[in-house]
Design an enzyme around this catalytic site. Sequence first.
Site, PDB file in Angstrom:
ATOM      1  N   CYS A  22      -7.691 -26.397  88.496  1.00 12.55           N
ATOM      2  CA  CYS A  22      -9.087 -26.020  88.233  1.00 12.55           C
ATOM      3  C   CYS A  22     -10.075 -27.122  88.592  1.00 12.55           C
ATOM      4  O   CYS A  22     -11.072 -27.330  87.910  1.00 12.55           O
ATOM      5  CB  CYS A  22      -9.262 -25.625  86.766  1.00 12.55           C
ATOM      6  SG  CYS A  22      -8.177 -24.300  86.241  1.00 12.55           S
ATOM      7  N   GLY A  23      -9.753 -27.870  89.628  1.00 16.47           N
ATOM      8  CA  GLY A  23     -10.675 -28.913  90.062  1.00 16.47           C
ATOM      9  C   GLY A  23     -10.586 -30.194  89.280  1.00 16.47           C
ATOM     10  O   GLY A  23     -11.227 -31.170  89.606  1.00 16.47           O
TER      11      GLY A  23
END
Length: 267
Positions: free
Chosen positions: A107-108
């Site tokens: 998720c980054g």
Amino acid sequence: MINEITTLQNIVRYNGQRFVEAEDDIAIESALTIILDGDEFATMVCTPSELQELVVGFLASEGVIRSYQDIKSLHIDEDKGFAYVDLINQHSIQKDFHSKRFIGSCCGKGRQFYFHNDVKTAKTIRSNLTITPYQCRKLMEKLQESSLHFQQTGGVHNAALCTRDGIIISRTDIGRHNALDKLFGYCIIHKIPLKDKIIAFSGRISSEVLLKAAKIGVGIILSKSAPTNLALSLADELGITAVGFIRGNGFNVYTHQERIQEVVTQE
């Protein structure tokens, strides 16, 4: 190896005024080596109790087995400190796999350091279980009341598998991770469903402890002590509610506070 948790030791105690001879309860520490399919797999320093549960929980935690049925035979030689395990499907030991660090991304965000076997076995928890502040405090109180060997020696850790209303089973070991592996082994051997369970724990919530909880599959871990920052990063990512410093009437909720509610909801 003697299947006991404590032993008596002759000591000299200073009472503030003079030295006196006395006896003291000391926690026993032993080594247990797992021989897996004929090859040495791991050596654990542990409290020599509930060794079958410890071995089963450790192998599951390491991703070697998924169920008790994966084990063909398990024999423990307590006197010599060996556990002999043969699997239904023979395990190819890859020592680098079980010790090499893994870094991924999610998720980054930069995912925290994992070992390869942690990536394979740590679960993201989806449990909708909730618990009240009163139940948090009562479970920790019950854990401390039942921790007789800690009261005797001050040298062991205690972990308990709980429902909202009480302790199902508790385990003791000199190693905090061993106590959790014993719980894991108990759950695997007895096929205990875990979506509505809680872990109460005597020590600090380290990243290792948090990952053990994720591997077991519980969504709430309670402790009288502190967490580490890496443990909380993992708890946030893996969906685990971490509650620490449960002392007296208060405590700290560090992650996923939605599971701690004044009134419990149905799962």
